[in-house]
Design a protein around this motif. Sequence first.
Motif, PDB file in Angstrom:
ATOM      1  N   GLU A 104     -51.417  42.235 -58.619  1.00 37.67           N
ATOM      2  CA  GLU A 104     -51.113  40.837 -58.889  1.00 37.67           C
ATOM      3  C   GLU A 104     -52.207  40.195 -59.728  1.00 37.67           C
ATOM      4  OE1 GLU A 104     -49.483  38.019 -55.657  1.00 37.67           O
ATOM      5  OE2 GLU A 104     -48.097  39.465 -56.528  1.00 37.67           O
ATOM      6  N   LEU A 105     -53.436  40.522 -59.395  1.00 33.56           N
ATOM      7  CA  LEU A 105     -54.563  39.970 -60.147  1.00 33.56           C
ATOM      8  C   LEU A 105     -54.536  40.448 -61.589  1.00 33.56           C
ATOM      9  CD1 LEU A 105     -57.526  40.258 -57.632  1.00 33.56           C
ATOM     10  CD2 LEU A 105     -56.512  38.176 -58.539  1.00 33.56           C
ATOM     11  N   LYS A 106     -54.262  41.726 -61.768  1.00 37.77           N
ATOM     12  CA  LYS A 106     -54.274  42.275 -63.118  1.00 37.77           C
ATOM     13  C   LYS A 106     -52.948  42.036 -63.835  1.00 37.77           C
ATOM     14  CE  LYS A 106     -56.292  46.287 -63.966  1.00 37.77           C
ATOM     15  NZ  LYS A 106     -56.613  47.719 -63.837  1.00 37.77           N
ATOM     16  N   GLY A 107     -51.964  41.620 -63.071  1.00 40.55           N
ATOM     17  CA  GLY A 107     -50.633  41.426 -63.651  1.00 40.55           C
ATOM     18  C   GLY A 107     -49.870  42.722 -63.541  1.00 40.55           C
ATOM     19  N   ASN A 108     -48.615  42.629 -63.122  1.00 41.46           N
ATOM     20  CA  ASN A 108     -47.889  43.889 -62.985  1.00 41.46           C
ATOM     21  C   ASN A 108     -47.143  44.271 -64.252  1.00 41.46           C
ATOM     22  OD1 ASN A 108     -46.203  41.796 -62.590  1.00 41.46           O
ATOM     23  ND2 ASN A 108     -45.329  42.536 -60.672  1.00 41.46           N
ATOM     24  N   ILE A 109     -47.444  43.576 -65.339  1.00 38.93           N
ATOM     25  CA  ILE A 109     -46.869  43.974 -66.625  1.00 38.93           C
ATOM     26  C   ILE A 109     -48.000  44.188 -67.618  1.00 38.93           C
ATOM     27  CG2 ILE A 109     -45.468  43.207 -68.570  1.00 38.93           C
ATOM     28  CD1 ILE A 109     -43.859  41.654 -66.392  1.00 38.93           C
ATOM     29  N   ARG A 110     -48.015  45.345 -68.184  1.00 40.64           N
ATOM     30  CA  ARG A 110     -49.024  45.626 -69.206  1.00 40.64           C
ATOM     31  C   ARG A 110     -48.319  45.920 -70.520  1.00 40.64           C
ATOM     32  NH1 ARG A 110     -54.243  47.278 -68.577  1.00 40.64           N
ATOM     33  NH2 ARG A 110     -53.923  49.096 -69.800  1.00 40.64           N
ATOM     34  N   VAL A 111     -48.906  45.457 -71.600  1.00 32.49           N
ATOM     35  CA  VAL A 111     -48.307  45.688 -72.907  1.00 32.49           C
ATOM     36  C   VAL A 111     -49.320  46.373 -73.812  1.00 32.49           C
ATOM     37  CG1 VAL A 111     -47.222  44.629 -74.905  1.00 32.49           C
ATOM     38  CG2 VAL A 111     -46.805  43.677 -72.642  1.00 32.49           C
ATOM     39  N   LEU A 112     -48.976  47.558 -74.236  1.00 29.49           N
ATOM     40  CA  LEU A 112     -49.840  48.302 -75.150  1.00 29.49           C
ATOM     41  C   LEU A 112     -49.126  48.389 -76.498  1.00 29.49           C
ATOM     42  CD1 LEU A 112     -50.769  51.324 -72.833  1.00 29.49           C
ATOM     43  CD2 LEU A 112     -51.830  49.082 -72.929  1.00 29.49           C
ATOM     44  N   CYS A 113     -49.895  48.546 -77.549  1.00 32.65           N
ATOM     45  CA  CYS A 113     -49.269  48.650 -78.873  1.00 32.65           C
ATOM     46  C   CYS A 113     -49.798  49.892 -79.589  1.00 32.65           C
ATOM     47  CB  CYS A 113     -49.594  47.390 -79.665  1.00 32.65           C
ATOM     48  SG  CYS A 113     -48.954  47.437 -81.334  1.00 32.65           S
ATOM     49  N   CYS A 114     -48.892  50.658 -80.164  1.00 29.89           N
ATOM     50  CA  CYS A 114     -49.283  51.814 -80.972  1.00 29.89           C
ATOM     51  C   CYS A 114     -48.926  51.520 -82.427  1.00 29.89           C
ATOM     52  CB  CYS A 114     -48.493  53.059 -80.569  1.00 29.89           C
ATOM     53  SG  CYS A 114     -49.008  53.788 -79.029  1.00 29.89           S
ATOM     54  N   ILE A 115     -49.904  51.605 -83.295  1.00 29.68           N
ATOM     55  CA  ILE A 115     -49.603  51.474 -84.725  1.00 29.68           C
ATOM     56  C   ILE A 115     -49.314  52.872 -85.234  1.00 29.68           C
ATOM     57  CG2 ILE A 115     -50.483  50.748 -86.982  1.00 29.68           C
ATOM     58  CD1 ILE A 115     -52.476  48.944 -85.453  1.00 29.68           C
ATOM     59  N   CYS A 116     -48.148  53.070 -85.830  1.00 25.83           N
ATOM     60  CA  CYS A 116     -47.844  54.432 -86.270  1.00 25.83           C
ATOM     61  C   CYS A 116     -48.444  54.674 -87.651  1.00 25.83           C
ATOM     62  CB  CYS A 116     -46.351  54.720 -86.178  1.00 25.83           C
ATOM     63  SG  CYS A 116     -45.356  53.986 -87.460  1.00 25.83           S
ATOM     64  N   PRO A 117     -48.695  55.922 -87.996  1.00 30.62           N
ATOM     65  CA  PRO A 117     -49.320  56.203 -89.293  1.00 30.62           C
ATOM     66  C   PRO A 117     -48.354  55.951 -90.452  1.00 30.62           C
ATOM     67  CG  PRO A 117     -49.152  58.200 -87.930  1.00 30.62           C
ATOM     68  CD  PRO A 117     -48.420  57.135 -87.223  1.00 30.62           C
ATOM     69  N   ILE A 118     -48.921  55.757 -91.607  1.00 29.39           N
ATOM     70  CA  ILE A 118     -48.087  55.611 -92.808  1.00 29.39           C
ATOM     71  C   ILE A 118     -47.538  56.987 -93.160  1.00 29.39           C
ATOM     72  CG2 ILE A 118     -48.206  55.188 -95.307  1.00 29.39           C
ATOM     73  CD1 ILE A 118     -50.175  52.919 -94.647  1.00 29.39           C
ATOM     74  N   LYS A 119     -46.231  57.038 -93.423  1.00 25.38           N
ATOM     75  CA  LYS A 119     -45.616  58.338 -93.674  1.00 25.38           C
ATOM     76  C   LYS A 119     -45.610  58.665 -95.155  1.00 25.38           C
ATOM     77  CE  LYS A 119     -42.649  57.355 -89.851  1.00 25.38           C
ATOM     78  NZ  LYS A 119     -42.867  55.907 -89.965  1.00 25.38           N
ATOM     79  N   LEU A 120     -45.711  59.943 -95.443  1.00 26.09           N
ATOM     80  CA  LEU A 120     -45.722  60.395 -96.836  1.00 26.09           C
ATOM     81  C   LEU A 120     -44.476  59.939 -97.581  1.00 26.09           C
ATOM     82  CD1 LEU A 120     -47.161  63.983 -96.454  1.00 26.09           C
ATOM     83  CD2 LEU A 120     -48.203  62.047 -97.659  1.00 26.09           C
ATOM     84  N   GLU A 121     -43.341  60.028 -96.881  1.00 28.06           N
ATOM     85  CA  GLU A 121     -42.095  59.695 -97.572  1.00 28.06           C
ATOM     86  C   GLU A 121     -41.991  58.194 -97.873  1.00 28.06           C
ATOM     87  OE1 GLU A 121     -42.425  61.190 -94.645  1.00 28.06           O
ATOM     88  OE2 GLU A 121     -40.973  60.467 -93.166  1.00 28.06           O
ATOM     89  N   ASP A 122     -42.913  57.406 -97.331  1.00 29.75           N
ATOM     90  CA  ASP A 122     -42.876  55.975 -97.593  1.00 29.75           C
ATOM     91  C   ASP A 122     -43.559  55.600 -98.902  1.00 29.75           C
ATOM     92  OD1 ASP A 122     -41.341  55.028 -95.542  1.00 29.75           O
ATOM     93  OD2 ASP A 122     -43.008  54.984 -94.129  1.00 29.75           O
ATOM     94  N   GLY A 123     -43.924  56.583 -99.694  1.00 35.95           N
ATOM     95  CA  GLY A 123     -44.487  56.237-100.987  1.00 35.95           C
ATOM     96  C   GLY A 123     -45.862  56.811-101.215  1.00 35.95           C
ATOM     97  N   ASP A 124     -46.837  55.944-101.144  1.00 33.03           N
ATOM     98  CA  ASP A 124     -48.177  56.355-101.555  1.00 33.03           C
ATOM     99  C   ASP A 124     -48.884  57.289-100.590  1.00 33.03           C
ATOM    100  OD1 ASP A 124     -47.489  54.483-103.377  1.00 33.03           O
ATOM    101  OD2 ASP A 124     -48.815  52.927-102.600  1.00 33.03           O
ATOM    102  N   GLY A 125     -48.235  57.606 -99.478  1.00 35.77           N
ATOM    103  CA  GLY A 125     -48.898  58.493 -98.538  1.00 35.77           C
ATOM    104  C   GLY A 125     -50.073  57.793 -97.890  1.00 35.77           C
ATOM    105  N   PRO A 126     -51.062  58.568 -97.474  1.00 32.89           N
ATOM    106  CA  PRO A 126     -52.147  58.004 -96.678  1.00 32.89           C
ATOM    107  C   PRO A 126     -52.920  56.887 -97.398  1.00 32.89           C
ATOM    108  CG  PRO A 126     -52.356  60.410 -96.912  1.00 32.89           C
ATOM    109  CD  PRO A 126     -51.211  59.996 -97.757  1.00 32.89           C
ATOM    110  N   ASP A 127     -52.781  56.794 -98.726  1.00 35.64           N
ATOM    111  CA  ASP A 127     -53.518  55.752 -99.441  1.00 35.64           C
ATOM    112  C   ASP A 127     -52.790  54.414 -99.443  1.00 35.64           C
ATOM    113  OD1 ASP A 127     -55.394  57.643-100.061  1.00 35.64           O
ATOM    114  OD2 ASP A 127     -54.378  58.226-101.926  1.00 35.64           O
ATOM    115  N   ALA A 128     -51.526  54.440 -98.983  1.00 31.57           N
ATOM    116  CA  ALA A 128     -50.762  53.198 -98.986  1.00 31.57           C
ATOM    117  C   ALA A 128     -51.485  52.163 -98.144  1.00 31.57           C
ATOM    118  CB  ALA A 128     -49.364  53.447 -98.430  1.00 31.57           C
ATOM    119  N   CYS A 129     -51.244  50.927 -98.473  1.00 30.15           N
ATOM    120  CA  CYS A 129     -51.962  49.848 -97.821  1.00 30.15           C
ATOM    121  C   CYS A 129     -51.271  49.507 -96.499  1.00 30.15           C
ATOM    122  CB  CYS A 129     -51.955  48.675 -98.773  1.00 30.15           C
ATOM    123  SG  CYS A 129     -52.758  47.272 -98.128  1.00 30.15           S
ATOM    124  N   SER A 130     -52.070  49.363 -95.451  1.00 31.03           N
ATOM    125  CA  SER A 130     -51.514  49.018 -94.151  1.00 31.03           C
ATOM    126  C   SER A 130     -51.633  47.516 -93.945  1.00 31.03           C
ATOM    127  CB  SER A 130     -52.299  49.761 -93.065  1.00 31.03           C
ATOM    128  OG  SER A 130     -51.941  49.265 -91.809  1.00 31.03           O
TER     129      SER A 130
END
Length: 361
Positions: free
Chosen positions: A29-55
């Motif tokens: 209860e003190l910590k809250g029984n709901i936790r929210v985590l976020c994962c940022i996924c990597p930029i995919k090669l097929e999305d264009g510039d590959g790892p150099d693309a701007c995030s």
Amino acid sequence: EVTNMNRDLLRKYKEEMHLRKKLHNELVELKGNIRVLCCICPIKLEDGDGPDACSVVSVDPQDDSILHMSYQGKATMFKMDKVFPPQASQEEVFQEVQPLVTSCIDGFNVCIFAYGQTSSGKTYTMQGPPENPGINQRALHLLFSEVVRKVPDWDYIIKVSMVEIYNEALRRDLLGKDLHKKLEIKLSPDRSGRLYVPGLTEFTVTNVMDINRVLHFGHTNRTTECTNLSEHSARSHALLIISIHGVNSSTGIETCGKLNLVDLAGSEHVGRSGAEGSSLQETQCINKSLSVLGDVIYALRYKPGHIPFRNSKLTYLLQDSLKGDSKTLMMVQASPMEKDVNETVCSLTFAQRVRSVELGP
Ligand SMILES: Nc1ncnc2c1ncn2[C@@H]1O[C@H](COP(=O)(O)OP(=O)(O)OP(=O)(O)O)[C@@H](O)[C@H]1O
């Protein structure tokens, strides 16, 4: 004399267990029984510039609970419990989830949801590739090794089911011989008020090899009959339900916990009716079940009188694991790409609404 002593010990033990659960609840209860985590996924090669693309999204270098984002030319931030950068390993993500997983052994009910638009990495986080498994396999392995450690004082049975929810119906029993048998949610005949799904296949896991076999079987079944898996997974929720039943061999005390691991349908259907290639009914169903999930989590804190569990199949099926002293964890998947920025803001806003619940009025 001996029986009296035993009785006394048993009483003390029961009191101890009771106290432990009570303290644990207070802590949750003190910590809250709901936790929210976020994962940022990597930029995919097929999305264009590959790892150099701007995030367009990044984790605050000083505070890993803050995500920065540039949205419509403005700097925006979102606060989560923790944000993982694209290079975070599956292992690191699992470490954050681990305490929730093990609490199921003590009889807690837990839900872990992966939320986000298509291709944001929900399946990667939950299922993961075979050589680098995600939460599902790691959770089962951990549960199994913890349970083995407690032998001979405790005797546990771990059972696994896998099912899909599509268009507001329980659709495919992924561990069953007949994928298409009709499934419905029913009130348990034992008058406990619990819900169950008659006929849903439950597989008992007795060794580590079983774990890999059962997950492989379920995942293979998920991909069968799908002409386009990513389209299918974008439109259905996939649930892995693990139940852990324990009996203490000397006291006879029983515990019953449940871990629900849910790869949700793609959230991009929310608010975009008539999305290309999907029927109106599909869109409405996804829309509804994701917003009902948000409503239920909100109501659990603010309007405990009426929780709209019945407004969707997902929350109806999971109600025992959402209410009371259950625990919920939301893994929100964020795309780093400029083209996804509108969807990402929607996902993070949903996450923030869910998270603010824990702070209470
Ligand atoms: N953290 C990561 N590390 C490496 N690859 C990733 C990561 N996250 C996602 N990917 C890759 O990105 C692609 C899309 O991810 P995934 O299929 O998990 O998305 P999804 O949100 O489940 O999409 P859908 O709703 O269509 O099922 C996959 O090829 C996956 O391997």
